[in-house]
Design a protein around this motif. Structure first.
Motif, PDB file in Angstrom:
ATOM      1  N   GLY A 172       0.822  -1.204   0.000  1.00  0.00           N
ATOM      2  CA  GLY A 172       0.000   0.000   0.000  1.00  0.00           C
ATOM      3  C   GLY A 172       0.852   1.248   0.000  1.00  0.00           C
ATOM      4  N   GLU A 173       0.200   2.387  -0.185  1.00  0.00           N
ATOM      5  CA  GLU A 173       0.899   3.671  -0.198  1.00  0.00           C
ATOM      6  C   GLU A 173       0.818   4.338   1.177  1.00  0.00           C
ATOM      7  OE1 GLU A 173      -0.472   6.293  -3.229  1.00  0.00           O
ATOM      8  OE2 GLU A 173       0.125   4.973  -4.890  1.00  0.00           O
ATOM      9  N   ILE A 174       1.897   5.046   1.535  1.00  0.00           N
ATOM     10  CA  ILE A 174       1.886   5.946   2.670  1.00  0.00           C
ATOM     11  C   ILE A 174       2.315   7.319   2.162  1.00  0.00           C
ATOM     12  CG2 ILE A 174       2.259   4.197   4.455  1.00  0.00           C
ATOM     13  CD1 ILE A 174       5.231   4.798   4.359  1.00  0.00           C
ATOM     14  N   GLU A 175       2.286   8.323   3.006  1.00  0.00           N
ATOM     15  CA  GLU A 175       2.543   9.686   2.537  1.00  0.00           C
ATOM     16  C   GLU A 175       3.900   9.835   1.868  1.00  0.00           C
ATOM     17  OE1 GLU A 175       2.636  14.269   4.297  1.00  0.00           O
ATOM     18  OE2 GLU A 175       2.131  12.586   5.600  1.00  0.00           O
ATOM     19  N   ASP A 176       4.944   9.199   2.429  1.00  0.00           N
ATOM     20  CA  ASP A 176       6.301   9.387   1.897  1.00  0.00           C
ATOM     21  C   ASP A 176       6.880   8.143   1.237  1.00  0.00           C
ATOM     22  OD1 ASP A 176       6.459   7.982   4.219  1.00  0.00           O
ATOM     23  OD2 ASP A 176       8.032   9.186   5.137  1.00  0.00           O
ATOM     24  N   GLY A 177       6.053   7.157   0.915  1.00  0.00           N
ATOM     25  CA  GLY A 177       6.576   5.954   0.272  1.00  0.00           C
ATOM     26  C   GLY A 177       5.544   4.853   0.191  1.00  0.00           C
ATOM     27  N   MET A 178       5.988   3.641   0.509  1.00  0.00           N
ATOM     28  CA  MET A 178       5.141   2.458   0.415  1.00  0.00           C
ATOM     29  C   MET A 178       5.219   1.661   1.715  1.00  0.00           C
ATOM     30  SD  MET A 178       4.097   2.927  -2.702  1.00  0.00           S
ATOM     31  CE  MET A 178       3.272   1.373  -3.133  1.00  0.00           C
ATOM     32  N   THR A 179       4.207   0.845   1.962  1.00  0.00           N
ATOM     33  CA  THR A 179       4.219  -0.053   3.104  1.00  0.00           C
ATOM     34  C   THR A 179       3.920  -1.468   2.630  1.00  0.00           C
ATOM     35  OG1 THR A 179       3.363  -0.428   5.341  1.00  0.00           O
ATOM     36  CG2 THR A 179       1.771   0.297   3.688  1.00  0.00           C
ATOM     37  N   VAL A 180       4.584  -2.443   3.235  1.00  0.00           N
ATOM     38  CA  VAL A 180       4.418  -3.850   2.851  1.00  0.00           C
ATOM     39  C   VAL A 180       4.148  -4.668   4.102  1.00  0.00           C
ATOM     40  CG1 VAL A 180       5.491  -5.863   1.771  1.00  0.00           C
ATOM     41  CG2 VAL A 180       5.984  -3.577   0.874  1.00  0.00           C
ATOM     42  N   THR A 181       3.096  -5.485   4.047  1.00  0.00           N
ATOM     43  CA  THR A 181       2.791  -6.424   5.118  1.00  0.00           C
ATOM     44  C   THR A 181       2.985  -7.838   4.589  1.00  0.00           C
ATOM     45  OG1 THR A 181       1.193  -4.923   6.150  1.00  0.00           O
ATOM     46  CG2 THR A 181       1.022  -7.256   6.719  1.00  0.00           C
ATOM     47  N   LEU A 182       3.846  -8.601   5.263  1.00  0.00           N
ATOM     48  CA  LEU A 182       4.205  -9.954   4.819  1.00  0.00           C
ATOM     49  C   LEU A 182       3.720 -10.992   5.829  1.00  0.00           C
ATOM     50  CD1 LEU A 182       7.571  -8.480   4.314  1.00  0.00           C
ATOM     51  CD2 LEU A 182       6.907 -10.007   2.492  1.00  0.00           C
ATOM     52  N   SER A 183       3.301 -12.150   5.316  1.00  0.00           N
ATOM     53  CA  SER A 183       2.980 -13.269   6.196  1.00  0.00           C
ATOM     54  C   SER A 183       4.273 -13.942   6.633  1.00  0.00           C
ATOM     55  CB  SER A 183       2.080 -14.280   5.481  1.00  0.00           C
ATOM     56  OG  SER A 183       2.747 -14.822   4.342  1.00  0.00           O
ATOM     57  N   LEU A 184       4.294 -14.429   7.875  1.00  0.00           N
ATOM     58  CA  LEU A 184       5.493 -15.058   8.418  1.00  0.00           C
ATOM     59  C   LEU A 184       5.360 -16.573   8.435  1.00  0.00           C
ATOM     60  CD1 LEU A 184       6.520 -12.843  11.476  1.00  0.00           C
ATOM     61  CD2 LEU A 184       7.761 -13.158   9.342  1.00  0.00           C
ATOM     62  N   PRO A 185       6.390 -17.286   7.939  1.00  0.00           N
ATOM     63  CA  PRO A 185       6.341 -18.753   8.008  1.00  0.00           C
ATOM     64  C   PRO A 185       6.494 -19.268   9.436  1.00  0.00           C
ATOM     65  CG  PRO A 185       8.445 -18.014   7.128  1.00  0.00           C
ATOM     66  CD  PRO A 185       7.589 -16.803   7.245  1.00  0.00           C
ATOM     67  N   VAL A 186       7.160 -18.480  10.289  1.00  0.00           N
ATOM     68  CA  VAL A 186       7.350 -18.829  11.699  1.00  0.00           C
ATOM     69  C   VAL A 186       6.814 -17.672  12.528  1.00  0.00           C
ATOM     70  CG1 VAL A 186       8.982 -19.476  13.497  1.00  0.00           C
ATOM     71  CG2 VAL A 186       9.423 -20.157  11.118  1.00  0.00           C
ATOM     72  N   PRO A 187       5.660 -17.822  13.181  1.00  0.00           N
ATOM     73  CA  PRO A 187       5.096 -16.712  13.946  1.00  0.00           C
ATOM     74  C   PRO A 187       6.065 -16.174  14.994  1.00  0.00           C
ATOM     75  CG  PRO A 187       3.482 -18.467  13.710  1.00  0.00           C
ATOM     76  CD  PRO A 187       4.789 -19.007  13.195  1.00  0.00           C
ATOM     77  N   GLY A 188       6.162 -14.839  15.052  1.00  0.00           N
ATOM     78  CA  GLY A 188       6.977 -14.190  16.065  1.00  0.00           C
ATOM     79  C   GLY A 188       8.467 -14.228  15.844  1.00  0.00           C
ATOM     80  N   ALA A 189       8.916 -14.657  14.670  1.00  0.00           N
ATOM     81  CA  ALA A 189      10.349 -14.824  14.418  1.00  0.00           C
ATOM     82  C   ALA A 189      11.065 -13.473  14.329  1.00  0.00           C
ATOM     83  CB  ALA A 189      10.574 -15.607  13.137  1.00  0.00           C
ATOM     84  N   GLU A 190      12.346 -13.478  14.710  1.00  0.00           N
ATOM     85  CA  GLU A 190      13.205 -12.322  14.429  1.00  0.00           C
ATOM     86  C   GLU A 190      13.490 -12.308  12.929  1.00  0.00           C
ATOM     87  OE1 GLU A 190      14.158  -9.846  16.029  1.00  0.00           O
ATOM     88  OE2 GLU A 190      14.518 -10.273  18.145  1.00  0.00           O
ATOM     89  N   LEU A 191      13.571 -11.128  12.334  1.00  0.00           N
ATOM     90  CA  LEU A 191      13.771 -11.088  10.892  1.00  0.00           C
ATOM     91  C   LEU A 191      14.351  -9.749  10.457  1.00  0.00           C
ATOM     92  CD1 LEU A 191      10.500 -10.312   9.003  1.00  0.00           C
ATOM     93  CD2 LEU A 191      10.534 -10.408  11.473  1.00  0.00           C
TER      94      LEU A 191
END
Length: 253
Positions: A172-191
Motif C-alpha cells: 500500500g501507499e503511505i505519505e512518503d513511500g510504500m508499506t508492505v505487510t508480509l505473512s510469516l512462516p514462523v510466527p513471532g520470528a526475528e527477521l
C-alpha cells in the motif's frame, strides 16, 4: 630495490600488524582458493574487541554496512556470501550485525578468464561499542591456496538458505513511500527486511502484528513520495536460533 621490497612486505601485512581502528583486534583477507570455474573464493576476517560489533549488509536503524573499493587486478564481478546476522538492540535502536569475529566470504569472477586474480581493497565499515564510528582498512590478500579453506567453507554454511515458498504480501501507499505487510512462516520470528534493487530506499524496522503472524515495514524513497515498489525486490530473512532462511520476493495479494 631494497626499499621496494620492504614496502611490498609491509603492504602485504594483515591489518593486525599495522595501525587498527578502535574496536578491532585484527583484520585481514583470508586468501582462499581458486575453484573449478577459475573464480577466486576468499573472505574478509575481522576479530573484534570484547563488547564491539560490526554490521550486516543491511544494518537496521543505525550503523554502516561494509563497502569495498577494489584495488586488485583482474577483478570482475564480486559476489558476497553473508552469514546470518544477529539482532542487537542498543540505546533503543535495533541493528543487525556481528560480534567477536566475522568471516565474510566472497567469490571473485575474473575479468579476464584464465588469468590470476589479485585481491586488495580499501574497506569502509562501521564499528560500534556504545557509540558507532566509521573505519577504513587497506587490505591485501596473499596468493590463493591450493585447497579450500575450511574456515571460509564453514562461514558459507552459515549463509541463510533459500525459502521454498514466497510469503504472501499486501502493498500500500503511505505519505512518503510504500508499506508492505508480509505473512510469516514462523510466527513471532526475528527477521530483517530489505529492498534488493535500490540501496537508496530506506526500510523501517519490521513491526510484528499482535498475533505474530504478519510483519509490516515501510519503504521510503529519496523522493519522499509513493513509488512503484517491485514485490520481487522485497527480501525477508527469517533468523532462527541455529539457522536462517531468506525469501527473495513476495506474492502480492
Amino acid at each position: 630495490m631494497k626499499y621496494a621490497l620492504i614496502l611490498s612486505l609491509l603492504t602485504a601485512l594483515p591489518a593486525a600488524a599495522q595501525d587498527l581502528p578502535q574496536g578491532l583486534e585484527s583484520a585481514r583477507f583470508l586468501p582462499g582458493w581458486t575453484d573449478a570455474e577459475g573464480r577466486r573464493v576468499a573472505a574478509l576476517e575481522l576479530v573484534l574487541e570484547p563488547g564491539w560489533k560490526t554490521y550486516w549488509r543491511s544494518p537496521g536503524d543505525a550503523g554502516l554496512a561494509p563497502v569495498f573499493d577494489w584495488k586488485g587486478n583482474n577483478i570482475g564481478k564480486v559476489d558476497f556470501h553473508w552469514p546470518a546476522p544477529e539482532v542487537v538492540v542498543s540505546g533503543g535502536m535495533r541493528t543487525l550485525g556481528y560480534h567477536d569475529r566475522l568471516v565474510l566470504p566472497f567469490t571473485v569472477t575474473p575479468e579476464s578468464p584464465g588469468q590470476p586474480i589479485g585481491i586488495s581493497a580499501r574497506v569502509t565499515l562501521g564499528l560500534c561499542e556504545n557509540i558507532c564510528i566509521p573505519a577504513e582498512l587497506d587490505l591485501v590478500a596473499t596468493a590463493a591456496g591450493r585447497q579450500p579453506d575450511p574456515v571460509i567453507e564453514d562461514a558459507i554454511t552459515r549463509v541463510p538458505r533459500p525459502g521454498k515458498d514466497l510469503p504472501a504480501c499486501e502493498i500500500g501507499e503511505i505519505e512518503d513511500g510504500m508499506t508492505v505487510t508480509l505473512s510469516l512462516p514462523v510466527p513471532g520470528a526475528e527477521l530483517a527486511i530489505e529492498y534488493a534493487t535500490d540501496p537508496d530506499i530506506w526500510v523501517s524496522a519490521p513491526e510484528l502484528s499482535k498475533d505474530g503472524r504478519e510483519v509490516t515495514a515501510d519503504f521510503v524513497a529519496p523522493s519522499g513520495k509513493p513509488f512503484p515498489l517491485d514485490p520481487q525486490a522485497v527480501v525477508m530473512t527469517v533468523l532462527g536460533k541455529d539457522s536462517a532462511t531468506e525469501y527473495r520476493g513476495c506474492t502480492a495479494g
